[in-house]
Design a protein around this motif. Sequence first.
Motif, short mmCIF file in Angstrom:
data_model
loop_
_atom_site.label_atom_id
_atom_site.label_comp_id
_atom_site.label_asym_id
_atom_site.label_seq_id
_atom_site.Cartn_x
_atom_site.Cartn_y
_atom_site.Cartn_z
N PRO A 156 26.40 -4.60 -22.24
CA PRO A 156 27.32 -5.39 -23.07
C PRO A 156 27.50 -4.82 -24.48
CG PRO A 156 25.88 -6.84 -21.83
CD PRO A 156 25.36 -5.46 -21.64
N LYS A 157 26.40 -4.37 -25.09
CA LYS A 157 26.50 -3.79 -26.43
C LYS A 157 27.21 -2.43 -26.39
CE LYS A 157 22.58 -6.17 -28.54
NZ LYS A 157 21.26 -6.03 -29.20
N MET A 159 29.55 -1.63 -24.25
CA MET A 159 30.97 -1.95 -24.08
C MET A 159 31.60 -2.36 -25.40
SD MET A 159 33.41 -2.29 -21.70
CE MET A 159 32.73 -2.81 -20.12
N ALA A 160 30.88 -3.16 -26.19
CA ALA A 160 31.40 -3.62 -27.47
C ALA A 160 31.61 -2.47 -28.44
CB ALA A 160 30.46 -4.66 -28.07
N ALA A 161 30.81 -1.41 -28.28
CA ALA A 161 30.89 -0.27 -29.20
C ALA A 161 31.98 0.71 -28.83
CB ALA A 161 29.54 0.45 -29.26
N LYS A 163 35.85 1.81 -27.50
CA LYS A 163 37.27 1.48 -27.33
C LYS A 163 37.94 2.59 -26.56
CE LYS A 163 37.55 -1.41 -31.48
NZ LYS A 163 38.21 -1.62 -32.79
N LYS A 191 34.83 -3.70 -15.57
CA LYS A 191 35.40 -4.28 -16.79
C LYS A 191 35.80 -3.23 -17.82
CE LYS A 191 32.73 -8.58 -16.45
NZ LYS A 191 31.66 -9.40 -17.09
N THR A 196 38.89 4.11 -21.52
CA THR A 196 37.51 4.49 -21.81
C THR A 196 36.90 5.14 -20.58
OG1 THR A 196 37.27 2.62 -23.33
CG2 THR A 196 35.25 3.66 -22.55
#
Length: 371
Positions: A156-157, A159-161, A163, A191, A196
């Motif tokens: 999750p982290k 993915m958040a980092a 783009k 997801k 990316t």
Amino acid sequence: MNTVSISRRRFAQLLGAGAAAAVAKPAFSFAAEPIAQPATTSVVRLSSNENPYGPSSKALKAMSDAFDLSCRYPDEHVDELIQALAKLNGVNRDQILLGDGSGEILKLCAETFTGSTRGKLVAADPTFEAILNHARVNGAEVVKVPLNRSFGHDLPKMMAAAKEGLIYICNPNNPTASITPRNEVGEFIAKAPRQTMVLVDEAYYHYADSPDYESVIPLIKDHPNLIVARTFSKIYGMAGLRCGYCVAQREMIERMRPHQPWDSVNIMALAAAIASLNDPDQVANGKRLNSEAKTFVTSELEAMGYKQIPSQANFIMVDVKRPVAPLIQALKQRNVQVGRLFPALPNHMRVTIGKKTEMESFISAFRQIAA
């Protein structure tokens, strides 16, 4: 003109096949890594996650048989190996790209998908660092996300980092020998934004036996932004020969190919790789021998009070309960080489699983320095 000839039999002997032929010493020498020790020393090398049993006997014979072809470019061997890998992985030929080890595949991905205009690289910390270095050289921002409490990738982290650019997932992970569960990886890939790229490095795939682990190659058909890297360096014992590959959709392969030099995989490595795939015992024996030696060394360490991160690879990460750097040096003084310091885990020691006798030497030396 003076010439020196090397027979096929002698070539096999040089590779450890044990041939008995005796010929004149060649006028040249094969270059070796600076850290490599001569075979005549008593150094126990447990530092680079190599397979100590070496290539298949069929691979050694194939190299010997191919020795006379070293004057030729390896086009036919390239085609044969690609065909074999496509069949093995259930994909089309145009979905396979060979590399000079999986290290070249990682470099190609960094060059193709990261950079000041292409995007950043997001990776775990710690993980295999080669691709991080390639991305930096390419001008890319590198974002390192610490592993989670289970020593899996914190997806999750990550993915958040991300783009645009590239996300690198080493699974099983080097240096921790841990896995990120298959359901988490699958959901992450599903997801991930199409822009990316996701590179999953499965160098240690063959050693993993957890029910929570599986290859993501079957997901490639539905995800054009997914690339999976594999190598012949580990279970196939070909680290010094350099042969690897990746699987992806054709469009991604075509984006990577222009960054690659022609004929980057040599004919001996190709011959050995083809023969290795045709040896049904190589993978099974490698897994069994690795498991036996790993069980021995982990049991000994646990009896001494030292725990390890659960290993799904051919190495272990031991919590030595103190700064590891002095212990690494102390072992080196006793002719036992282990992995270097990994700053994210300063109290952990990475130890390659060697032969049983090598692990006995490690335990003996470790008892001396850990007392």
